[in-house]
Design an enzyme around this catalytic site. Structure first.
Site, PDB file in Angstrom:
ATOM      1  CB  SER A 150      -0.850  -0.015   1.276  1.00  0.00           C
ATOM      2  OG  SER A 150      -1.471   1.224   1.511  1.00  0.00           O
ATOM      3  CE1 TYR A 163      -4.564  -1.959   5.233  1.00  0.00           C
ATOM      4  CE2 TYR A 163      -3.362   0.027   4.630  1.00  0.00           C
ATOM      5  CZ  TYR A 163      -4.104  -1.081   4.265  1.00  0.00           C
ATOM      6  OH  TYR A 163      -4.367  -1.336   2.928  1.00  0.00           O
TER       7      TYR A 163
HETATM    8  P1  NAP Z   1     -11.695  -5.866  -0.382  1.00  0.00           P
HETATM    9  O1  NAP Z   1     -12.599  -5.577  -1.515  1.00  0.00           O
HETATM   10  O2  NAP Z   1     -12.219  -5.806   1.005  1.00  0.00           O
HETATM   11  O3  NAP Z   1     -11.014  -7.277  -0.653  1.00  0.00           O
HETATM   12  C1  NAP Z   1     -10.210  -7.927   0.299  1.00  0.00           C
HETATM   13  C2  NAP Z   1     -10.531  -9.391   0.253  1.00  0.00           C
HETATM   14  O4  NAP Z   1      -9.646 -10.082   1.153  1.00  0.00           O
HETATM   15  C3  NAP Z   1     -11.968  -9.672   0.702  1.00  0.00           C
HETATM   16  O5  NAP Z   1     -12.600 -10.538  -0.205  1.00  0.00           O
HETATM   17  C4  NAP Z   1     -11.752 -10.316   2.059  1.00  0.00           C
HETATM   18  O6  NAP Z   1     -12.755 -11.255   2.399  1.00  0.00           O
HETATM   19  C5  NAP Z   1     -10.428 -11.018   1.858  1.00  0.00           C
HETATM   20  N1  NAP Z   1      -9.846 -11.374   3.137  1.00  0.00           N
HETATM   21  C6  NAP Z   1      -9.819 -10.645   4.278  1.00  0.00           C
HETATM   22  N2  NAP Z   1      -9.233 -11.327   5.261  1.00  0.00           N
HETATM   23  C7  NAP Z   1      -8.892 -12.536   4.739  1.00  0.00           C
HETATM   24  C8  NAP Z   1      -8.279 -13.684   5.275  1.00  0.00           C
HETATM   25  N3  NAP Z   1      -7.885 -13.744   6.564  1.00  0.00           N
HETATM   26  N4  NAP Z   1      -8.074 -14.739   4.468  1.00  0.00           N
HETATM   27  C9  NAP Z   1      -8.482 -14.710   3.180  1.00  0.00           C
HETATM   28  N5  NAP Z   1      -9.078 -13.650   2.615  1.00  0.00           N
HETATM   29  C10 NAP Z   1      -9.283 -12.580   3.392  1.00  0.00           C
HETATM   30  O7  NAP Z   1     -10.469  -4.869  -0.385  1.00  0.00           O
HETATM   31  P2  NAP Z   1      -9.438  -4.418  -1.537  1.00  0.00           P
HETATM   32  O8  NAP Z   1      -9.435  -2.943  -1.521  1.00  0.00           O
HETATM   33  O9  NAP Z   1      -9.659  -5.170  -2.788  1.00  0.00           O
HETATM   34  O10 NAP Z   1      -8.075  -4.880  -0.835  1.00  0.00           O
HETATM   35  C11 NAP Z   1      -7.181  -5.818  -1.399  1.00  0.00           C
HETATM   36  C12 NAP Z   1      -5.798  -5.534  -0.872  1.00  0.00           C
HETATM   37  O11 NAP Z   1      -5.408  -4.235  -1.294  1.00  0.00           O
HETATM   38  C13 NAP Z   1      -5.675  -5.528   0.654  1.00  0.00           C
HETATM   39  O12 NAP Z   1      -4.462  -6.146   1.028  1.00  0.00           O
HETATM   40  C14 NAP Z   1      -5.639  -4.049   0.990  1.00  0.00           C
HETATM   41  O13 NAP Z   1      -4.971  -3.802   2.211  1.00  0.00           O
HETATM   42  C15 NAP Z   1      -4.888  -3.525  -0.201  1.00  0.00           C
HETATM   43  N6  NAP Z   1      -5.047  -2.089  -0.461  1.00  0.00           N
HETATM   44  C16 NAP Z   1      -6.276  -1.569  -0.734  1.00  0.00           C
HETATM   45  C17 NAP Z   1      -6.391  -0.207  -0.978  1.00  0.00           C
HETATM   46  C18 NAP Z   1      -7.717   0.453  -1.287  1.00  0.00           C
HETATM   47  O14 NAP Z   1      -7.773   1.686  -1.309  1.00  0.00           O
HETATM   48  N7  NAP Z   1      -8.779  -0.290  -1.555  1.00  0.00           N
HETATM   49  C19 NAP Z   1      -5.249   0.603  -0.960  1.00  0.00           C
HETATM   50  C20 NAP Z   1      -4.017   0.019  -0.688  1.00  0.00           C
HETATM   51  C21 NAP Z   1      -3.908  -1.338  -0.443  1.00  0.00           C
HETATM   52  P3  NAP Z   1     -14.054 -10.767   3.219  1.00  0.00           P
HETATM   53  O15 NAP Z   1     -14.675  -9.664   2.421  1.00  0.00           O
HETATM   54  O16 NAP Z   1     -14.863 -12.016   3.304  1.00  0.00           O
HETATM   55  O17 NAP Z   1     -13.539 -10.289   4.538  1.00  0.00           O
END
Ligand code: NAP
Length: 256
Positions: A150, A163
């Site tokens: 991130s 985080y």
């Molecule tokens: P998201 O839509 O919430 O997707 C994250 C996925 O990871 C969800 O399907 C979630 O399942 C799953 N997950 C959570 N805990 C888990 C576990 N213990 N084991 C297996 N799966 C798990 O969020 P996203 O934005 O796509 O995030 C993806 C990655 O990008 C994350 O690592 C996040 O920190 C990173 N990121 C996101 C942003 C942003 O602005 N969106 C920015 C920087 C980095 P559930 O929904 O069932 O909990």
């Protein structure tokens, strides 16, 4: 035109939503067979349906990346279905909202919130690396892994100490793995997204949209597919000299 991941087998964690879903779909479009792993069955089945309806090949695997037996099972199921693992996208993660109250400075964070954050966002990436690399070493021929860090892996963000620490840790794991396995032909990089429109940021944007957008030079949220395209490229042979790299895709946030 040749596809970037033709013939490759990939494992995507957090593939049932957001960035993981978009990347799993983009990898399939580029010719990969995709194992889609996540906590919830519903999310991964929707992603696999998306892949298969577009003519690709996907399988769904439920599991928790914070549990070593689940991660070992993700790798074993991928190999049972497709014979090997060439690429992995270690992307599953949670935001501060998922592990405790929001808006807390370091002295206010409960140990249990920090432990949960580290378990998923840092230990989860470690466990995935461990089992994917073990498989890649056993099968031979190298591989390519991308971890999701991130902007919080490079800078501090107030009230997100746990985080930020976990995402900095992902950068450290990425660099170390890149060094340790370079001679085995395994490349390890990370992608560092800025603020992306996914379910993870929906709630935050209801209250902090204007404040955050004022800090993003392009003045908009990123789309999940804009992260996916960078990850596909990093996993492809076109990125053959790239390893241990930190790859910001943030609309200019960290440049400002
Ligand atoms: P998201 O839509 O919430 O997707 C994250 C996925 O990871 C969800 O399907 C979630 O399942 C799953 N997950 C959570 N805990 C888990 C576990 N213990 N084991 C297996 N799966 C798990 O969020 P996203 O934005 O796509 O995030 C993806 C990655 O990008 C994350 O690592 C996040 O920190 C990173 N990121 C996101 C942003 C942003 O602005 N969106 C920015 C920087 C980095 P559930 O929904 O069932 O909990």
């Amino acid at each position: 035109m040749s596809r970037m991941l033709e013939g490759k087998v990939v494992l995507v964690t957090g593939g049932g939503s957001g960035i993981g879903r978009a990347t799993a779909a983009a990898m399939a479009r580029e010719g990969a067979r995709v194992a889609v792993a996540d906590l919830s069955q519903e999310g991964i089945e929707a992603t696999v349906a998306l892949i298969n309806s577009a003519g690709g090949q996907g399988i769904a695997i439920t599991g928790d990346v914070a549990e070593e037996t689940d991660v070992a099972n993700m790798v074993a199921r991928t190999v049972a279905a497709f014979g090997r693992i060439d690429c992995a996208f270690n992307n599953a993660g949670v935001s501060g909202r998922a592990v405790g109250p929001t808006g807390q400075r370091l002295h206010e964070l409960a140990q249990s919130s920090v432990a949960k954050m580290f378990a998923v966002n840092l230990m989860g990436v470690f466990l995935c690396l461990k089992h994917e690399i073990t498989q890649m070493l056993a099968q031979g021929g190298g591989g390519a892994i991308v971890n999701t860090s991130s902007i919080a892996g490079l800078i501090g963000l107030a009230t997100s100490g746990h985080y930020v620490a976990a995402k900095h840790g992902v950068v450290g794991l990425t660099k170390t793995a890149a060094i340790e396995y370079a001679s085995d032909g395994i490349r390890v990089n990370c992608v560092n997204p800025g603020y992306i429109q996914t379910p993870m940021t929906d709630e935050m944007m209801k209250t902090r949209h204007d404040e955050i957008m004022a800090k993003v030079p392009v003045r908009r949220l990123g789309r999940a597919d804009e992260i996916a395209e960078a990850v596909v490229w990093m996993c492809s042979d076109k990125a053959s000299f790239m390893t241990g790299a930190v790859h910001l895709v943030d609309g200019g946030y960290c440049a400002a």
